[in-house]
Design a protein around this motif. Structure first.
Motif, PDB file in Angstrom:
ATOM      1  N   GLN A   1      25.224   6.961 -36.767  1.00  0.00           N
ATOM      2  CA  GLN A   1      25.008   6.533 -38.641  1.00  0.00           C
ATOM      3  C   GLN A   1      23.251   6.582 -38.785  1.00  0.00           C
ATOM      4  OE1 GLN A   1      26.853   6.186 -41.192  1.00  0.00           O
ATOM      5  NE2 GLN A   1      25.017   7.083 -41.905  1.00  0.00           N
ATOM      6  N   GLY A   2      22.336   5.715 -37.313  1.00  0.00           N
ATOM      7  CA  GLY A   2      21.097   6.032 -37.406  1.00  0.00           C
ATOM      8  C   GLY A   2      20.249   6.908 -37.062  1.00  0.00           C
ATOM      9  N   VAL A   3      21.075   7.596 -36.321  1.00  0.00           N
ATOM     10  CA  VAL A   3      20.358   9.370 -35.816  1.00  0.00           C
ATOM     11  C   VAL A   3      20.508  10.622 -37.023  1.00  0.00           C
ATOM     12  CG1 VAL A   3      20.872  10.893 -34.454  1.00  0.00           C
ATOM     13  CG2 VAL A   3      20.457   9.041 -33.925  1.00  0.00           C
ATOM     14  N   ALA A   4      21.514  10.288 -37.696  1.00  0.00           N
ATOM     15  CA  ALA A   4      22.018  10.583 -39.214  1.00  0.00           C
ATOM     16  C   ALA A   4      20.731  10.388 -39.930  1.00  0.00           C
ATOM     17  CB  ALA A   4      23.290  11.098 -39.592  1.00  0.00           C
ATOM     18  N   ASN A   5      21.280   9.343 -40.249  1.00  0.00           N
ATOM     19  CA  ASN A   5      19.461   8.476 -41.558  1.00  0.00           C
ATOM     20  C   ASN A   5      18.247   9.146 -41.080  1.00  0.00           C
ATOM     21  OD1 ASN A   5      21.729   7.390 -42.430  1.00  0.00           O
ATOM     22  ND2 ASN A   5      21.524   5.911 -41.860  1.00  0.00           N
ATOM     23  N   ALA A   6      17.988   9.762 -39.698  1.00  0.00           N
ATOM     24  CA  ALA A   6      16.751   9.709 -39.051  1.00  0.00           C
ATOM     25  C   ALA A   6      16.381  11.014 -39.778  1.00  0.00           C
ATOM     26  CB  ALA A   6      16.061   9.626 -38.059  1.00  0.00           C
ATOM     27  N   VAL A   7      17.125  12.156 -39.059  1.00  0.00           N
ATOM     28  CA  VAL A   7      17.336  13.186 -38.930  1.00  0.00           C
ATOM     29  C   VAL A   7      17.430  13.643 -40.328  1.00  0.00           C
ATOM     30  CG1 VAL A   7      18.873  15.974 -38.560  1.00  0.00           C
ATOM     31  CG2 VAL A   7      18.802  13.916 -37.343  1.00  0.00           C
ATOM     32  N   ARG A   8      18.111  13.359 -41.018  1.00  0.00           N
ATOM     33  CA  ARG A   8      17.895  13.407 -42.656  1.00  0.00           C
ATOM     34  C   ARG A   8      16.502  13.641 -44.068  1.00  0.00           C
ATOM     35  NH1 ARG A   8      21.214  10.052 -44.000  1.00  0.00           N
ATOM     36  NH2 ARG A   8      23.520  11.327 -44.618  1.00  0.00           N
ATOM     37  N   ALA A   9      16.115  12.087 -43.023  1.00  0.00           N
ATOM     38  CA  ALA A   9      14.685  11.746 -43.596  1.00  0.00           C
ATOM     39  C   ALA A   9      13.925  12.589 -43.273  1.00  0.00           C
ATOM     40  CB  ALA A   9      14.006   9.977 -42.861  1.00  0.00           C
TER      41      ALA A   9
END
Length: 284
Positions: free
Chosen positions: A272-280
């Motif tokens: 979840q944290g990685v997905a949020n960071a990639v999206r950002a």
């Protein structure tokens, strides 16, 4: 929008991937793993292709799922899907591939400014052959790569004090309880590190540690043992995300590296944290 990573989906991927993925064994299920990864990425709506390379006279392939953004500039999420012989490879590295697939599903629900490639690398266990071939080709094509992250063993935790070991040069640098996720960058990867650190810290119940190494990590060789290293050497910003591998996990490269040793909720939080960071990054 499918913005939430699912523990149930991660478990489904793990059950399909864990097994003998040693590329040179007649009993290997690595072909089935390849087919599964490609099918999942296609089901999520990604454009899927195989990137072929040769090793010791044989042809192998990295598996690429692409989310095309408004620009050609690209961020890469990578995780290797091969394993060593006689090892089911649950943490190493079905955990990373399962997270990659869930990240692909989550990101596919939105629109991105920069393109994202989710790459399952082959032959990481043979000196990062797959990622080295991939980097060689993107360098030749002069592609604009804004960053890369390697998901390398992200599923093992041990809540006992003293369970986390470290090389002597890092003594006292991290907590001694093996319950955190580690982010490892080189000097050129500061901006990527900052974004991922910020986003992962926002995940409730996920301790995060980070480290920046000089000289592309050559002074700490274990920090180069994944698919980010060829990107470092080629001058691209890249980040290693890991549960610290054999510094924590006693099942490393053993037949005991099985599903029952994994913390699926920990994988969910990291994904979840990685997905949020990639999206950002991809939306900036």
């Amino acid at each position: 929008m499918a913005s939430e990573v699912s523990a149930e989906e991660i478990l489904r991927h793990l059950n399909s991937l864990i097994g003998n993925r040693y590329p040179f064994s007649p009993q290997s299920n690595i072909a089935e793993a390849e087919n599964y990864i490609c099918a999942q990425l296609q089901n999520f709506g990604l454009k899927v292709k195989k990137h072929f390379f040769d090793y010791e006279g044989k042809s192998f392939a990295n598996l690429i799922g692409r989310l095309t953004g408004l620009q050609n500039s690209c961020f890469i999420v990578g995780a290797h899907f091969d394993a060593v012989d006689h090892c089911p490879g649950a943490d190493d590295n079905a955990s990373g591939v399962a997270a990659l697939l869930e990240i692909a599903r989550v990101l596919a629900a939105g629109k991105l400014r920069h393109s994202v490639e989710l790459v399952s690398f082959n032959l990481e266990e043979f000196g990062m052959q797959g990622s080295s071939a991939y980097v060689k080709d993107i360098k030749k094509e002069n592609r604009e790569i804004i960053g890369m992250v390697s998901l390398e063993m992200i599923g093992y935790t041990d809540p006992r004090k003293g369970s986390q070991k470290l090389p002597p040069s890092l003594a006292g640098r991290f907590r001694d309880t093996g319950d955190f996720i580690a982010l490892v960058a080189n000097g050129k990867s500061k901006n990527v590190l900052v974004t991922f650190h910020e986003q992962l810290q926002k995940i409730e119940g996920l301790p995060v540690e980070h480290l920046t190494l000089p000289f592309n990590g050559w002074l700490l060789p274990p920090a180069r043992l994944s698919d980010h290293a060829p990107f470092w050497d080629a001058g691209y910003p890249a980040l290693l995300i890991t549960d610290t591998s054999f510094f924590r996990n006693p099942h490393y490269h053993l037949s005991s590296d099985t599903l029952k040793t994994l913390n699926v909720d920990f994988i969910r939080k990291v994904a979840q944290g990685v997905a949020n960071a990639v999206r950002a990054i991809a939306s900036a």
